[in-house]
Write a protein that holds these residues in place. Structure first.
Motif, PDB file in Angstrom:
ATOM      1  N   THR A  44       5.523 -10.901  -3.246  1.00 54.78           N
ATOM      2  CA  THR A  44       5.262  -9.565  -3.789  1.00 54.78           C
ATOM      3  C   THR A  44       5.011  -9.624  -5.290  1.00 54.78           C
ATOM      4  O   THR A  44       5.760 -10.242  -6.039  1.00 54.78           O
ATOM      5  N   GLN A  45       3.953  -8.965  -5.706  1.00 55.32           N
ATOM      6  CA  GLN A  45       3.646  -8.756  -7.115  1.00 55.32           C
ATOM      7  C   GLN A  45       3.820  -7.269  -7.444  1.00 55.32           C
ATOM      8  O   GLN A  45       3.828  -6.434  -6.533  1.00 55.32           O
ATOM      9  N   PRO A  46       3.936  -6.925  -8.721  1.00 57.31           N
ATOM     10  CA  PRO A  46       4.123  -5.507  -9.069  1.00 57.31           C
ATOM     11  C   PRO A  46       3.055  -4.588  -8.495  1.00 57.31           C
ATOM     12  O   PRO A  46       3.343  -3.469  -8.065  1.00 57.31           O
ATOM     13  N   TYR A  47       1.812  -5.059  -8.454  1.00 58.93           N
ATOM     14  CA  TYR A  47       0.741  -4.204  -7.935  1.00 58.93           C
ATOM     15  C   TYR A  47       0.873  -3.976  -6.433  1.00 58.93           C
ATOM     16  O   TYR A  47       0.432  -2.951  -5.926  1.00 58.93           O
ATOM     17  N   ASP A  48       1.481  -4.922  -5.692  1.00 61.96           N
ATOM     18  CA  ASP A  48       1.720  -4.697  -4.265  1.00 61.96           C
ATOM     19  C   ASP A  48       2.624  -3.490  -4.061  1.00 61.96           C
ATOM     20  O   ASP A  48       2.362  -2.630  -3.213  1.00 61.96           O
ATOM     21  N   PHE A  79       0.651  -0.109  -4.767  1.00 65.06           N
ATOM     22  CA  PHE A  79      -0.336   0.338  -3.782  1.00 65.06           C
ATOM     23  C   PHE A  79       0.298   0.643  -2.427  1.00 65.06           C
ATOM     24  O   PHE A  79      -0.105   1.600  -1.763  1.00 65.06           O
ATOM     25  N   PHE A  80       1.287  -0.131  -2.015  1.00 61.62           N
ATOM     26  CA  PHE A  80       1.923   0.151  -0.729  1.00 61.62           C
ATOM     27  C   PHE A  80       2.814   1.388  -0.798  1.00 61.62           C
ATOM     28  O   PHE A  80       2.885   2.161   0.159  1.00 61.62           O
ATOM     29  N   GLU A  81       3.474   1.612  -1.910  1.00 57.13           N
ATOM     30  CA  GLU A  81       4.263   2.832  -2.046  1.00 57.13           C
ATOM     31  C   GLU A  81       3.354   4.060  -2.133  1.00 57.13           C
ATOM     32  O   GLU A  81       3.687   5.128  -1.612  1.00 57.13           O
ATOM     33  N   ARG A  82       2.200   3.898  -2.752  1.00 61.31           N
ATOM     34  CA  ARG A  82       1.245   5.004  -2.850  1.00 61.31           C
ATOM     35  C   ARG A  82       0.750   5.441  -1.474  1.00 61.31           C
ATOM     36  O   ARG A  82       0.513   6.634  -1.234  1.00 61.31           O
ATOM     37  N   GLU A  83       0.596   4.489  -0.553  1.00 62.31           N
ATOM     38  CA  GLU A  83       0.081   4.796   0.780  1.00 62.31           C
ATOM     39  C   GLU A  83       1.166   5.259   1.758  1.00 62.31           C
ATOM     40  O   GLU A  83       0.857   5.646   2.876  1.00 62.31           O
ATOM     41  N   ASN A  84       2.425   5.214   1.343  1.00 59.40           N
ATOM     42  CA  ASN A  84       3.533   5.587   2.225  1.00 59.40           C
ATOM     43  C   ASN A  84       3.976   7.024   1.970  1.00 59.40           C
ATOM     44  O   ASN A  84       5.174   7.320   1.851  1.00 59.40           O
ATOM     45  N   THR A  85       3.024   7.918   1.882  1.00 58.72           N
ATOM     46  CA  THR A  85       3.330   9.307   1.510  1.00 58.72           C
ATOM     47  C   THR A  85       4.193  10.021   2.544  1.00 58.72           C
ATOM     48  O   THR A  85       5.012  10.884   2.206  1.00 58.72           O
TER      49      THR A  85
END
Length: 332
Positions: free
Chosen positions: A8-12, A15-21
């Motif tokens: 896991t990198q910070p950008y992962d 983007f994954f938290e953004r899509e878990n609305t």
């Protein structure tokens, strides 16, 4: 659904938290890659999400299965790092992201070619030091050059279109010829002919046991002197020491790589304060005509959005007992 992310990198996370609305997923993030050293730490998750340098071999899969993990989700297109037969034996589903943004990788490939050829990186550093001399920065026109493309899947196809736009003659090899590319002007020829006629050779095929070290001493000897080689696919396609010898003998005029066979020990890490013990990459970096980026080709806003969106869609559909709707997403 509970997911353990590895490499896991910070950008992962972003983007994954953004899509878990909707909050359907519960995440655990690990910075380390998945392998025998960490797999015992996996607890109370339904799926693991892995990237290109995670090693999901039979031993790892056995432990995951014993711990109740049902899905291995790759947030990338390639799946050479997963033992698919073992996954089948243990009843584990494997999904991937077959086409997140082919243009991202294709555009980076062309950017590397242009940078290496026109020595943009060297010119940038010179000018910052008030050196405006052009000596040593001579390049060549891409227009009219023969570009060989090995692999014309979605990424290879996107790169072919870019090369055609520069006025290049494009020769390609793939087990399955693309009719649209043929109509656009791409010529499909045997692999040996691609080696022999290319001024620029770009790799866009997946890594399989059959094509490991596709670029080796024998294939390099078939190439014309002064060819430029680009690899933005998988590091294992290239026998690195054979390439080093080809650079020394001047058969290769330039090398641009975004992938490296031993990259899992190096890429995605800040090693600026350490001594790198990998003599092979140190040798590569010593050449003035070698350009290396650290598996960056996929790294665009659009690609990362698609990777997160499709990965979670695959997992949600598998969680409902459905076959993922994304074409070719289910591998085992």
């Amino acid at each position: 659904m509970r997911i353990a992310f590895f490499s896991t990198q910070p950008y992962d996370r972003v983007f994954f938290e953004r899509e878990n609305t909707a909050g359907y997923f519960n995440y655990q993030f690990y910075e380390t890659h998945l392998g025998p050293h960490i797999v015992q730490a996996v607890e109370n998750v339904d799926a693991v999400c892995v990237f290109v340098n995670d090693r999901v071999n039979e031993n790892v899969i056995q432990v995951l299965a014993e711990k109740g993990v049902k899905v291995i989700a790759l947030r990338c297109a390639g799946f050479n790092n997963v033992d698919l037969e073992a996954a089948k034996r243990y009843g584990m589903a494997v999904c991937r992201v077959p086409a997140y943004s082919p243009e991202a990788v294709a555009e980076h490939t062309m950017a590397m070619l242009l940078t290496l050829n026109r020595k943009i990186h060297k010119a940038y550093n010179r000018v910052r030091e008030q050196n405006f001399s052009l000596n040593g920065l001579l390049g060549f026109n891409l227009y009219g050059r023969t570009v060989g493309v090995i692999g014309t899947g979605k990424i290879g196809k996107a790169f072919c279109r870019i090369a055609l736009g520069f006025g290049c003659r494009v020769m390609a090899f793939d087990l399955h010829e693309d009719e649209e590319l043929k109509q656009a002007g791409v010529s499909y020829v045997p692999l040996e002919q691609v080696y022999k006629v290319s001024d620029i050779l770009s790799l866009h095929c997946p890594l399989t046991p059959e094509n490991r070290h596709l670029i080796n001493k024998e294939s390099l000897e078939m190439m014309k002197e002064g060819v430029t080689l680009i690899n933005t696919s998988r590091g294992g396609l290239v026998d690195t020491w054979a390439v080093v010898e080809a650079l020394k003998s001047r058969r290769l005029a330039g090398l641009a790589i975004d992938v490296y066979e031993q990259e899992e020990k190096l890429f995605f890490k800040d090693l600026s304060g350490t001594i790198i013990e990998d003599d092979t990459i140190q040798r590569l970096m010593s050449f003035p005509n070698v350009l290396i980026t650290a598996h960056q080709a996929f790294f665009t806003e659009e690609a990362l959005t698609q990777i997160a969106r499709i990965t979670l869609q695959n997992l949600q559909e598998l969680g409902r007992g459905e076959r993922p709707s994304i074409s070719q997403a289910l591998l085992a």
